[in-house]
Design an enzyme around this catalytic site. Structure first.
Site, short mmCIF file in Angstrom:
data_model
loop_
_atom_site.label_atom_id
_atom_site.label_comp_id
_atom_site.label_asym_id
_atom_site.label_seq_id
_atom_site.Cartn_x
_atom_site.Cartn_y
_atom_site.Cartn_z
N LYS A 145 -0.15 -6.03 0.84
CA LYS A 145 0.10 -4.94 -0.14
C LYS A 145 0.58 -5.57 -1.43
O LYS A 145 1.12 -6.66 -1.43
CB LYS A 145 1.20 -4.02 0.40
CG LYS A 145 1.20 -2.65 -0.22
CD LYS A 145 0.24 -1.75 0.51
CE LYS A 145 0.09 -0.41 -0.17
NZ LYS A 145 -0.63 0.53 0.69
N ASP A 179 -3.73 2.48 -4.43
CA ASP A 179 -2.62 3.19 -3.78
C ASP A 179 -2.08 4.09 -4.90
O ASP A 179 -2.82 4.37 -5.87
CB ASP A 179 -1.57 2.18 -3.26
CG ASP A 179 -0.57 2.81 -2.28
OD1 ASP A 179 -0.89 2.90 -1.09
OD2 ASP A 179 0.52 3.24 -2.70
N1 GLU Z 1 -3.37 2.10 0.03
C1 GLU Z 1 -4.07 2.60 1.17
C2 GLU Z 1 -3.19 2.52 2.39
O1 GLU Z 1 -2.00 2.73 2.29
C3 GLU Z 1 -5.45 1.98 1.33
C4 GLU Z 1 -5.50 0.50 1.46
C5 GLU Z 1 -6.92 -0.05 1.42
O2 GLU Z 1 -7.87 0.70 1.32
O3 GLU Z 1 -7.02 -1.29 1.48
O4 GLU Z 1 -3.62 2.30 3.50
#
Ligand code: GLU
Length: 450
Positions: A125, A165
């Site tokens: 992340k 996100d």
């Molecule tokens: N931000 C999204 C999550 O919390 C998607 C992450 C992604 O698609 O890599 O899962």
């Protein structure tokens, strides 16, 4: 259990002042007790000690010039948490609240969420404490370019694949991809959530919301119930909330709320999806304008929320979909939901319910789909985007949606079967955490001490 307790105490010493991260770790470790008690191998291989420590943490300066010519500086992050199952995968969040604790909690959750999908993706992340609110297009572009001037050297289609996100959508992904391409010369699938014009996947935008509703549907079907005719509370007004509302309507339910940082809309007749999209996707304005188009709806300003929680959870309904952000649903909110007869909660956001709120849901024996299971449709569809990019194919909307449904069904089955295996069939927190953990931990053991 002292092993778990000791791990958390050690984390508090070695990674000080990271409350959200400890919260996420504690929630997972607590539910791993039964498997740690029965399988010695995880302790022998120091899996817990290793899994709470990111493989790599990148923190960097993001300098940029605003429209007035002033130099601004933000903090950028990418936490590459665990690559046992595949390349690091997870979104980037641009929000003023972002700090190392928030990114680490999100990265930690992502490991188990991604494992639970059954797809070959590790957990990571990133983000920045940049506030996109009120910024011009030019400012957003310059910020994204500066962010990538550092991040480009750490990412790649087989190493680390960021996505969106909060605060990061197709526009930001576009600016970041453009700068990555300029610096590396590579046109590859390094990001997901791309525009449909140049490599994005159909359904990716809708996937987190749709998936969260499919998850609720599977929880209800297991109890011989359905979404049809149910009144639903939805919080948030971003990508996840909008497509949760869209799918709820498609499956015959009636979403009556949405919210943003300014307040909550309560529309007894049902939220008007067209108005919501116009306000949030096109005009990008505050929700209070909703009542201009719909005078029968009520706007509750954030200043009037109860001191111990959020107005949205005090409205009577049968289903609840927290789709805004972490810790948006308190113990008092959970008690109000249960007292008002809510039968299911499906989390579109990451860790939206506090630990005490989760206890209330589990004690009340209502259907509770924790974020790392219920919102995994987003990252799953990201993996489908990676698969399409790698094979130079483009699948139809129906094809991707069908795959998404199957993945969500498998996530539900995996969490509920594991919960039953460990003697707590109603507890999908336990089921999701153990099912995700087992996959990652066993892969770590097979890959040796790395
Ligand atoms: N931000 C999204 C999550 O919390 C998607 C992450 C992604 O698609 O890599 O899962």
């Amino acid at each position: 259990m002292t092993y778990i307790h000791d791990t958390i105490v050690k984390l508090q010493k070695t990674s000080p002042a990271q409350a959200e991260f400890y919260q996420a770790v504690e929630e997972v470790l607590d539910s791993l007790q039964p498997i740690l008690e029965t399988s010695e191998k995880y302790k022998k291989h120091a899996i817990i000690e290793r899994i709470v420590e990111p493989e790599r943490q990148i923190m960097f300066r993001v300098p940029w010039v605003d429209d007035q010519g002033n130099i601004q500086v933000n903090k950028g992050y990418r936490i590459e948490f665990n690559s046992a199952l595949g390349p690091y995968k997870g979104g980037l969040r641009f929000h003023p609240s972002v700090n190392a604790s928030i990114i680490k909690f999100l990265g930690f959750e992502q490991i188990f969420k991604n494992a639970l999908t059954g797809l070959p993706i590790g957990g990571g992340k990133g983000g920045a404490n940049f506030d996109p609110k009120g910024k011009s297009d030019g400012e957003i572009m310059r910020f994204c370019q500066s962010f990538i001037n550092e991040l480009y050297r750490h990412i790649g289609p087989t190493t680390d694949v960021p996505a969106g996100d909060i605060g990061v959508g197709a526009r930001e992904i576009g600016y970041m991809f453009g700068q990555y391409k300029r610096l590396t010369g590579n046109y590859d699938g390094v990001f997901t959530g791309k525009s449909l014009l140049w490599g994005g996947s159909l359904v990716r935008k809708e996937a987190t919301g749709y998936g969260c509703v499919y998850f609720a549907q599977y929880m209800l079907e297991a109890k011989d119930d359905s979404l049809a005719g149910k009144r639903c509370l939805v919080s948030g007004a971003g990508n996840v909330a909008i497509y949760t509302i869209e799918k709820l309507y498609q499956l015959g339910a009636v979403p009556v709320t949405c919210s943003d940082s300014s307040g909550t809309i309560y529309h007894e007749a049902g939220i008007n999806l067209e108005t919501l999209k116009e306000l949030k996707e096109v005009r990008k304005v505050r929700l209070d304008e909703y009542v201009t188009a719909h005078p029968d709806a009520k706007f509750i300003p954030a200043a009037e929320y109860p001191a111990d929680g959020h107005a949205v959870w005090r409205i009577p309904a049968q289903l609840a979909f927290p789709c805004a952000t972490q810790n948006e649903l308190t113990e008092a909110d959970a008690q109000a939901l249960v007292a008002n007869g809510v039968i299911a909660v499906s989390e579109g956001a990451n860790m939206p319910s506090t630990q005490d709120a989760v206890e209330v849901f589990l004690d009340a024996r209502i259907c509770y789909g924790p974020g790392k299971a219920a919102n995994a449709g987003g990252v799953s569809t990201s993996q489908l985007e990676m698969a399409q990019n790698a094979s130079m194919q483009r699948w139809s909307f129906e094809e991707v949606d069908e795959k998404l449904k199957v993945i969500m069904k498998n996530i539900f089955l995996s969490a509920s079967e594991t919960a039953a295996e460990f003697g707590e069939p109603h507890n999908l927190v336990l089921g999701a955490n153990i099912a995700g953990f087992r996959k990652v931990a066993d892969a770590m053991i097979e890959q040796g001490v790395v």
